[in-house]
Design a protein around this motif. Sequence first.
Motif, PDB file in Angstrom:
ATOM      1  N   GLU A   1     -12.781  83.408  40.635  1.00 12.96           N
ATOM      2  CA  GLU A   1     -12.629  81.955  40.588  1.00 12.96           C
ATOM      3  C   GLU A   1     -13.337  81.379  39.366  1.00 12.96           C
ATOM      4  O   GLU A   1     -14.333  81.936  38.894  1.00 12.96           O
ATOM      5  CB  GLU A   1     -13.221  81.294  41.840  1.00 12.96           C
TER       6      GLU A   1
ATOM      7  N   GLY B   1     -15.336  75.478  38.699  1.00 11.63           N
ATOM      8  CA  GLY B   1     -16.257  74.637  39.456  1.00 11.63           C
ATOM      9  C   GLY B   1     -17.260  73.944  38.558  1.00 11.63           C
ATOM     10  O   GLY B   1     -17.330  74.204  37.355  1.00 11.63           O
TER      11      GLY B   1
ATOM     12  N   LEU C   1      -9.617  74.130  39.883  1.00  8.63           N
ATOM     13  CA  LEU C   1     -10.100  75.483  40.117  1.00  8.63           C
ATOM     14  C   LEU C   1      -8.983  76.473  39.822  1.00  8.63           C
ATOM     15  O   LEU C   1      -7.817  76.201  40.093  1.00  8.63           O
ATOM     16  CB  LEU C   1     -10.572  75.657  41.551  1.00  8.63           C
TER      17      LEU C   1
ATOM     18  N   TRP D   1      -7.245  78.639  49.344  1.00  7.37           N
ATOM     19  CA  TRP D   1      -8.567  78.165  48.947  1.00  7.37           C
ATOM     20  C   TRP D   1      -9.314  77.736  50.213  1.00  7.37           C
ATOM     21  O   TRP D   1      -8.764  77.004  51.035  1.00  7.37           O
ATOM     22  CB  TRP D   1      -8.477  76.976  47.985  1.00  7.37           C
TER      23      TRP D   1
ATOM     24  N   ARG E   1     -13.453  76.605  51.658  1.00  6.78           N
ATOM     25  CA  ARG E   1     -14.738  76.110  51.180  1.00  6.78           C
ATOM     26  C   ARG E   1     -15.785  76.202  52.286  1.00  6.78           C
ATOM     27  O   ARG E   1     -15.449  76.204  53.473  1.00  6.78           O
ATOM     28  CB  ARG E   1     -14.624  74.668  50.679  1.00  6.78           C
TER      29      ARG E   1
ATOM     30  N   THR F   1     -18.311  68.562  48.362  1.00  3.37           N
ATOM     31  CA  THR F   1     -19.295  69.497  47.824  1.00  3.37           C
ATOM     32  C   THR F   1     -19.368  70.753  48.682  1.00  3.37           C
ATOM     33  O   THR F   1     -19.557  70.683  49.900  1.00  3.37           O
ATOM     34  CB  THR F   1     -20.684  68.833  47.764  1.00  3.37           C
TER      35      THR F   1
ATOM     36  N   VAL G   1     -19.103  75.513  48.247  1.00  2.00           N
ATOM     37  CA  VAL G   1     -18.653  76.681  47.487  1.00  2.00           C
ATOM     38  C   VAL G   1     -17.194  76.913  47.861  1.00  2.00           C
ATOM     39  O   VAL G   1     -16.853  76.977  49.051  1.00  2.00           O
ATOM     40  CB  VAL G   1     -19.494  77.924  47.805  1.00  2.00           C
ATOM     41  N   TYR G   2     -16.352  77.010  46.862  1.00  4.48           N
ATOM     42  CA  TYR G   2     -14.922  77.199  47.059  1.00  4.48           C
ATOM     43  C   TYR G   2     -14.553  78.658  46.804  1.00  4.48           C
ATOM     44  O   TYR G   2     -14.925  79.224  45.764  1.00  4.48           O
ATOM     45  CB  TYR G   2     -14.137  76.277  46.135  1.00  4.48           C
TER      46      TYR G   2
ATOM     47  N   THR H   1     -16.970  79.670  43.831  1.00  2.00           N
ATOM     48  CA  THR H   1     -17.400  78.813  42.731  1.00  2.00           C
ATOM     49  C   THR H   1     -17.918  77.499  43.313  1.00  2.00           C
ATOM     50  O   THR H   1     -17.313  76.939  44.227  1.00  2.00           O
ATOM     51  CB  THR H   1     -16.254  78.558  41.727  1.00  2.00           C
ATOM     52  N   GLN H   2     -19.035  77.047  42.800  1.00  2.00           N
ATOM     53  CA  GLN H   2     -19.694  75.859  43.354  1.00  2.00           C
ATOM     54  C   GLN H   2     -19.038  74.597  42.812  1.00  2.00           C
ATOM     55  O   GLN H   2     -18.838  74.448  41.596  1.00  2.00           O
ATOM     56  CB  GLN H   2     -21.174  75.856  42.987  1.00  2.00           C
ATOM     57  N   VAL H   3     -18.742  73.686  43.718  1.00  2.00           N
ATOM     58  CA  VAL H   3     -18.281  72.351  43.361  1.00  2.00           C
ATOM     59  C   VAL H   3     -19.279  71.353  43.935  1.00  2.00           C
ATOM     60  O   VAL H   3     -19.537  71.367  45.141  1.00  2.00           O
ATOM     61  CB  VAL H   3     -16.871  72.069  43.907  1.00  2.00           C
TER      62      VAL H   3
END
Length: 115
Positions: free
Chosen positions: A6, A9, A20, A36, A38, A90, A92-93, A109-111
């Motif tokens: 990924e 983010g 993403l 996807w 999260r 918010t 992690v995806y 990946t952190q959003v």
Amino acid sequence: QVQLVESGGGLVQPGGSLRLSCAASGISFSFYIMGWYRQAPGKKRELVARISSSGDTNAADSVKGRFTISRDNAKNSVYLQMNSLKPEDTAVYYCNAVWRVQDYWGQGTQVTVSS
């Protein structure tokens, strides 16, 4: 070796957008249902959106009208366009690939949506 990687983010302000990407290798990508998910701190992992091998999509009610999932089989990639982001997005995806009994995950990946 199967890999789902990924990217995309980051930190964005409320109302902003992110895209993403998930690049897959080691699988026959076009056969797989791609999704996807999260996971926010202290919460269970949840489905965000999913796209079938034929391109049919479904999304969680919380993101409908804001997030769009798409895939490019020629690039072995799946994307998540996220618009009108909210602080509650918010998390992690994670990218997911499923076909029959095969089930693979990316590293996430952190959003972060914050002002």
